[in-house]
Scaffold this active site. Structure first.
Site, short mmCIF file in Angstrom:
data_model
loop_
_atom_site.label_atom_id
_atom_site.label_comp_id
_atom_site.label_asym_id
_atom_site.label_seq_id
_atom_site.Cartn_x
_atom_site.Cartn_y
_atom_site.Cartn_z
N CYS A 1 -3.00 11.30 3.81
CA CYS A 1 -3.45 10.50 2.68
C CYS A 1 -3.03 11.18 1.21
CB CYS A 1 -4.71 9.95 2.48
SG CYS A 1 -5.23 8.92 3.74
N HIS B 1 -4.76 1.77 7.23
CA HIS B 1 -3.19 1.99 7.03
C HIS B 1 -2.44 2.43 8.41
CE1 HIS B 1 -4.49 2.56 2.52
NE2 HIS B 1 -3.86 1.58 2.61
N GLU C 1 0.71 -1.08 -0.06
CA GLU C 1 -0.06 0.06 -0.08
C GLU C 1 0.85 1.25 -0.10
OE1 GLU C 1 -3.92 0.06 0.21
OE2 GLU C 1 -3.31 -1.99 -0.68
#
Length: 448
Positions: A371, A250, A174
């Protein structure tokens, strides 16, 4: 030679919508099917970029992806002209069309993992595009991501690019959302901290029970090898499976690091003391001193952290050595979180100031300030080698806001995604954007 950390923020794409595609991401799921405002989303992101630039931080921009992704729909058996492909997908399998229209590439913390030249064996900055194989709508991003990063960081003397890892669950990757670098100075060798949710091959590691662990230990190790990192400058830490099951999909939803500071929730990791000990030891050998700032669960619950995105913040180093924390306005709206932040500033620790930004359009889809940015530490020579078209300036900000106003809709529902005009609108906008950012041909429609 001076070095700095550059934040390259993702520009929100014209198809920004609330598709509810990300299982395990509470905000994404809870706002599913609401109407979005792509124009507002893009302008909110640009406003943050401009504000950081005005504060003296070097700021870059990362282009969005081509959506709808007609090529991916063709791979799934839809045929005819591009317009017919979209019409058939809308009629036969609307969820696939929604996935092919996702603007999730705006969260460029997932675009790639980046290791600066001070850490790598060959003295170049290394990029590995993330395969994002846990979610279909994100798994289709990495080919374009690689082309865009290659156009931004094109000089092979300074930059090395690796393709995404194999797109299988055992190597789920990720990107930078599960990677933090600690250092005494951006230009000096540091310690790269890889956080994983599970091991694909070693059953001794714990794993979440409800939501998927998107990052594997095996993927993190592979990226470290590709980047030529020595064992002395790498630490692997496991995310607490219990917080993954509470919506911490995450690591950047429960911790953030910068320089010598790790700002984290008490429940963020497994074997926390052992992990901190290894970080302290390795950072000390690199000339740094770890400052671990732990947020107690008694003051901020995991639920409050997820709702507010306290840890999905940007921790930025200022010239005087203090740090600035960039948080979404949802932190201000949460009494427990805002109370904690006031105490944090008053405590005379490394965080000297908190700045609040309105990123509601992104937040409702499950992405906060952290993000939206990919961090790249660069020395002066490397920064000079970056494509200048992607470095934010006042004129570029004006050009991009005008571009958004010309091309973006102010309302997007699921039904709008089936409008054949949307494809033409998006391609027209992106074709112009590649000229503005001097990227060349990076999108499938430009290559075919």
């Amino acid at each position: 030679m001076k070095s700095c950390e550059v934040n390259f923020d993702g520009l929100v794409g014209p198809t920004h919508n609330y598709g509810g595609l990300s299982y395990g991401n509470v905000a994404s799921q809870s706002n599913s099917q609401q109407c979005s405002n792509p124009r507002e989303a893009a302008l909110q992101g640009l406003a943050k970029m401009k504000a950081l630039m005005d504060m003296g931080f070097t700021q870059g921009v990362l282009a969005p992806q081509e959506r709808p992704d007609v090529a991916s729909l063709r791979q799934l058996g839809f045929t005819g002209s591009d317009e017919q492909v979209i019409e058939k997908a809308a009629r036969q399998d609307m969820p696939l069309l929604v996935a092919s229209c996702s603007a999730s590439s705006m969260w460029v913390a997932n675009a790639a993992t980046v290791s600066p030249s001070a850490d790598t064996a060959d003295g170049r900055v290394h990029f590995t595009a993330a395969n994002l194989n846990c979610k279909y709508h994100r798994s289709i991003e990495h080919p374009t991501t690689s082309r865009v990063l290659g156009a931004m960081f094109a000089d092979a003397k300074h930059f090395a690019h690796h393709p995404a890892l194999p797109s299988v669950a055992q190597f789920g990757d990720e990107g930078a959302a599960n990677h933090t670098r600690f250092c005494q100075d951006y230009g000096q060798a540091g310690v790269e901290f890889f956080v994983f949710g599970r091991s694909a091959f070693d059953t001794r590691y714990a794993a979440p029970q409800k939501y998927p662990a998107r990052q594997t230990l095996e993927a993190s190790r592979a990226v470290a090898r590709l980047h030529g990192l020595s064992d002395e400058c790498v630490v692997y830490g496991q995310q607490n499976p219990a917080v993954i099951d509470q919506g911490v999909f995450h690591n950047d939803v429960i911790a953030v690091g910068n320089g010598e500071v790790l700002f984290y929730h008490e429940d963020a990791f497994l074997h926390t003391e052992q992990m901190l000990g290894e970080l302290r030891d390795k950072l000390s050998r690199a000339g740094g001193q770890l400052q671990a700032v732990c947020v107690p669960r008694a003051e901020v619950s995991v639920q409050d952290a997820v709702r507010s995105y306290l840890f999905n913040s940007q921790l930025l180093s200022r010239p005087d050595g203090s740090m600035l924390l960039i948080v979404p306005q949802e932190c201000q709206a949460n009494a427990n979180v805002w109370g904690y932040l006031q105490r944090l500033i008053a405590d005379a620790g490394p965080v000297a100031e908190v700045k609040v930004f309105d990123l509601k359009q992104s937040m409702q889809n499950g992405g906060g300030p952290a993000c939206l940015r990919l961090r790249v530490a660069l020395n002066e020579t490397e920064l000079a080698a970056v494509n200048p078209g992607v470095i934010m300036t006042a004129p570029l900000y004006e050009t991009l806001t005008q571009w958004v106003d010309r091309h973006y809709r102010d309302r997007m529902s699921e039904n709008d995604l089936a409008d054949p005009r949307l494809l033409t609108e998006c391609r027209t906008a992106l074709d112009e954007l590649t000229q503005i950012l001097k990227l060349g041909a990076v999108y499938p429609f430009q290559l075919n």
